[in-house]
Design an enzyme around this catalytic site. Structure first.
Site, PDB file in Angstrom:
ATOM      1  N   ASN A  28      -5.742   2.349  -7.803  1.00 18.15           N
ATOM      2  CA  ASN A  28      -4.735   2.648  -6.562  1.00 18.15           C
ATOM      3  C   ASN A  28      -5.667   3.695  -5.975  1.00 18.15           C
ATOM      4  OD1 ASN A  28      -3.370   5.077  -4.815  1.00 18.15           O
ATOM      5  ND2 ASN A  28      -1.828   3.331  -5.298  1.00 18.15           N
ATOM      6  N   THR A  51      -1.448  -0.342  -3.433  1.00 18.38           N
ATOM      7  CA  THR A  51      -0.915   0.244  -2.368  1.00 18.38           C
ATOM      8  C   THR A  51       0.420   1.023  -2.513  1.00 18.38           C
ATOM      9  OG1 THR A  51      -1.227   1.210  -0.046  1.00 18.38           O
ATOM     10  CG2 THR A  51      -0.768  -1.525  -0.619  1.00 18.38           C
ATOM     11  N   GLU A  52       0.940   2.167  -3.140  1.00 17.04           N
ATOM     12  CA  GLU A  52       2.335   2.133  -3.208  1.00 17.04           C
ATOM     13  C   GLU A  52       3.529   2.075  -2.420  1.00 17.04           C
ATOM     14  OE1 GLU A  52      -0.505   4.678  -2.951  1.00 17.04           O
ATOM     15  OE2 GLU A  52       0.470   6.066  -2.161  1.00 17.04           O
ATOM     16  N   ASN A  53       3.099   1.511  -1.122  1.00 17.73           N
ATOM     17  CA  ASN A  53       3.790   1.206  -0.247  1.00 17.73           C
ATOM     18  C   ASN A  53       4.803  -0.503  -0.483  1.00 17.73           C
ATOM     19  OD1 ASN A  53       1.463   0.859   0.769  1.00 17.73           O
ATOM     20  ND2 ASN A  53       2.714   0.255   2.858  1.00 17.73           N
ATOM     21  N   SER A  93       7.246  -0.538  -7.410  1.00 17.35           N
ATOM     22  CA  SER A  93       6.249  -0.091  -6.962  1.00 17.35           C
ATOM     23  C   SER A  93       5.826   0.987  -7.815  1.00 17.35           C
ATOM     24  CB  SER A  93       5.480   0.125  -5.481  1.00 17.35           C
ATOM     25  OG  SER A  93       4.207   0.237  -5.531  1.00 17.35           O
TER      26      SER A  93
END
Lengths: 217, 237, 217, 237
Positions: A28, A51-53, A93
């Site tokens: 990340n 990607t944390e979204n 996520s």
């Protein structure tokens, strides 16, 4: 301290960090210089970007005509998805993050302490709008946290300190710091300089750091 | 290049050793990774703690692993089964331990294990003997019990499709515990009927992203537990 | 008590319960007589069936040649999926249950107490193999719990009691009981008989119940 | 016949009243239900508590709702934004309250609200000022903070496809908070670009099952926040 010597530039800092991303990792990358790491991962290595979204298998920025405003990264910029990518919702996520499934996270920093404490979300100023995003989740959950940052602030103050002044993002979470001047491991003994940028002397880095550095170059 | 394929069920389970905790996917036969379980019987580690909703049926798959005396403890919600006496006989003889967990609490404890949640509160089991010894707390006027997460050294799962990254899809209700077990195990081992190219699974329909999967082994025509049981098959024969 | 009068049979009990399933409900049906409720829901109503192993929109039993051993219900029997169905994993399925999203659950019972306590998983006998499945999750999470059960055990003992002897599945969870003899609401006052099977007298039901019944027929 | 369609965004939000708690899907503009938000501005209820990852941008959508002074409290992880001063100005003036929640804790609290989990432990925020006043417990040698679930009266979401039952799919990273918000709200209202027949969405690829959805309104060509912001649009104009 007026005698400014140029170390690594932003691209070179990202490039130096990229060398340390092993093949097959789930990574990340934070907003800013960390984002640049992806383009410098050495050939022959395959790295999967999270990607944390809500995307695993994030690819490069698409051409403007191929952009979808609903395919973005955590910095809200258009990205692409590689063949073999997966979309998921936010709880899934952050289960990846909190559950220690992401191998490496590369983040920016306001301050890093010699015990690995990280401050990167707030100066603590009274009129600041506090905003934390996913940073506290990332540092609490990702197996290895790397920081890329200028060694000093624009006004020349140290960002590598004995103890952070700013509110923390996480306690004892940073493993390694890549600055424009050096690569510095965080160990039980404190900051260990393992590599210096070209033409940078250890003493020069020590002068710009508010904690004792150990020379392991 | 990332490639999580291994050549055989035997190779896939080769490092499962005595005393391991193993999550086994499946609800009844739907999703049961029979070939991986049989490879685990061939390999032979003992003193295993096994997490599954049930205890298998007949004398194949999970029931056979138990019958082969490799399992010292079962964590499950429904150990009784219409067509197997394997677990009941050993349990009555005091030869196997049982931790009985309601099905939803079992699923949530596993999900918590995978999601980095060490403990959570739930109303399930309040007022029942299953809360014995557990912490109870009143939140907004209702009683809840504190339950701890479950993790495992290994998960053995069955998928419909898989790619080299370990992205998975499942067949209908065979999905059941697999996605949460994949998250909660240190090493997740998956048998798949269909190995496809990276990109062949639409990113919108991936059920388990590859990050949760460590090994993929192709088993083209997986055995059906009910068919084996009906045929009176016993493993190992 | 030798003078046995026949009340509703199993099909009729299911049929009677089905009348009380409103249009548009999300319903979970337990194994046994409760399963039969689906086929008696009155015409003109659309009810969506949830099976806790991971399917919303469960349809009827398919012909043998259309069965998939991996498309089953919680009783592990082959089922079908209606157009508009959805599959999901166990944690999501029990989130539906625990999070109060299912409107009605119809279950079998060993014992029901006048305060709504339910025992349906264990006789508490020393050599019994305890098995609970999803019952405790269902009674703790579903908005309305109905029970369908024979009014008495095969040896004639009462199943509707002042207090359950067997270990509980849940406390004060049952709203209504459908037996072969009567339909009985559980209220703050206790068991209220709201309907009797044809040719069944209130007193006959009272004699076969180990708690006071209130006659509201 | 179950049919969750309503005829317009206005009808969909008609019962949102003063003091309601409203979850709003979207991460930045991806998944932001602009038309529902504008209908909520038209309707005009005030003193709302809004849960969203951000605070909107420009003078449309969520930022416009805040600018219209309908929101008394924001629960979010990242209220700063590059192209909006709406929230910062009101916050500095003490005219809007902020509950700052880390993004993953926010998602998990919402998921917990929908899953009937009143509280859970997480390591996120340990060692930071955000644990102030919260219960901390050591489990297996690590410190964790107790976080409580989040629920809402309403959720406003944007989907890619929907059918009359409320089964949903999403477009790429527009999925973000929508599936968990759908679970956690008493009334879940969804604008969709594509209303399809029941059965047109494969049961294997439904992301949000219809049980979590109460109202569907078709918005064929939803506005894009970034486009409106670039054009300098202000709502209401």
């Amino acid at each position: 301290m007026n005698d400014i010597i140029t170390g690594w530039n932003r691209e070179q800092m990202a490039q130096r960090a990229a060398v340390d991303i092993p093949d097959g990792c789930y990574v990340n990358l934070g907003i800013g210089i960390p984002e640049k790491v992806a383009k410098y991962v050495p050939e022959g290595r395959e790295v999967i970007y999270h990607t944390e979204n809500g995307l695993l298998g994030m690819g490069s920025t698409p051409e403007p005509d191929k952009q979808d405003p609903e395919l973005i990264n955590a910095g809200k910029k258009p990205v692409s998805a590689i063949p073999g990518a997966a979309y998921f919702h936010h709880a899934d996520s952050f289960a990846m993050i909190r559950g220690h499934h992401i191998d490496i996270c590369v983040l920016g920093a306001m301050q890093v302490a010699e015990n690995g404490d990280l401050a990167n979300w707030s100066t603590g100023a009274a009129d600041a709008i506090p905003a934390v995003g996913g940073a506290m989740d990332l540092v609490a959950g990702v197996k290895t946290i790397y920081v890329i940052t200028q060694h000093n602030t624009r006004d020349g103050s140290a960002k590598l300190l004995k103890k952070c002044d700013f509110p923390l993002t996480g306690q004892a979470v940073v493993s390694r710091v890549y600055t424009d001047l050096a690569v510095i491991n965080i160990t039980r003994q404190g900051f260990e300089v393992i590599e210096l940028a070209p033409d940078i002397e250890f003493d020069y880095v020590q002068q710009r750091t508010d904690a004792k550095l150990i020379n392991k170059t | 290049m990332i490639n999580k394929q291994v050549e055989s069920p035997a190779a896939a389970v080769a490092d499962i050793v005595d005393g391991s905790t193993v999550m086994v996917g499946g609800f009844g036969e739907a999703g049961s990774p029979i070939e991986l379980l049989h490879a685990l019987i061939d390999k032979g580690p003992g003193n295993l703690t096994v997490i599954n909703n049930n205890t298998g049926s007949g004398h194949v798959g999970l029931a056979a692993l138990i019958e082969n005396r490799q399992v010292s403890k079962m964590i499950c919600s429904f150990p009784r089964t219409a067509n197997s006496t394997v677990f009941p006989d050993l349990y009555r003889a005091g030869l196997i331990e049982l931790e009985l967990v309601p099905q939803g609490t079992l699923a949530e404890r596993i999900r918590a294990g995978g999601a980095g949640i060490p403990a959570f509160f739930t109303a399930t089991t309040i007022g029942t003997p299953l809360i014995e010894g557990k912490e109870v707390r009143t939140i907004d006027g209702r009683d809840y019990v504190l339950e701890y997460s479950l993790k495992a050294d290994f998960a053995l799962l069955k998928s419909h499709q898989a790619d080299r990254y370990g992205n998975l899809t499942f067949n209908k209700t065979a999905r059941n515990f697999a996605p949460v077990m994949a998250m909660a195990a240190t090493t997740t081992i998956v048998q798949t009927a269909n190995l496809v190219k990276a990109g062949d699974i639409d990113p919108e329909i991936v059920i388990t992203p590859g990050i949760f999967v460590d090994r993929i082994v192709t088993v083209h025509d997986p055995a059906l537990e009910s068919k084996l049981v009906a045929e009176g098959v016993k493993y190992p024969s």
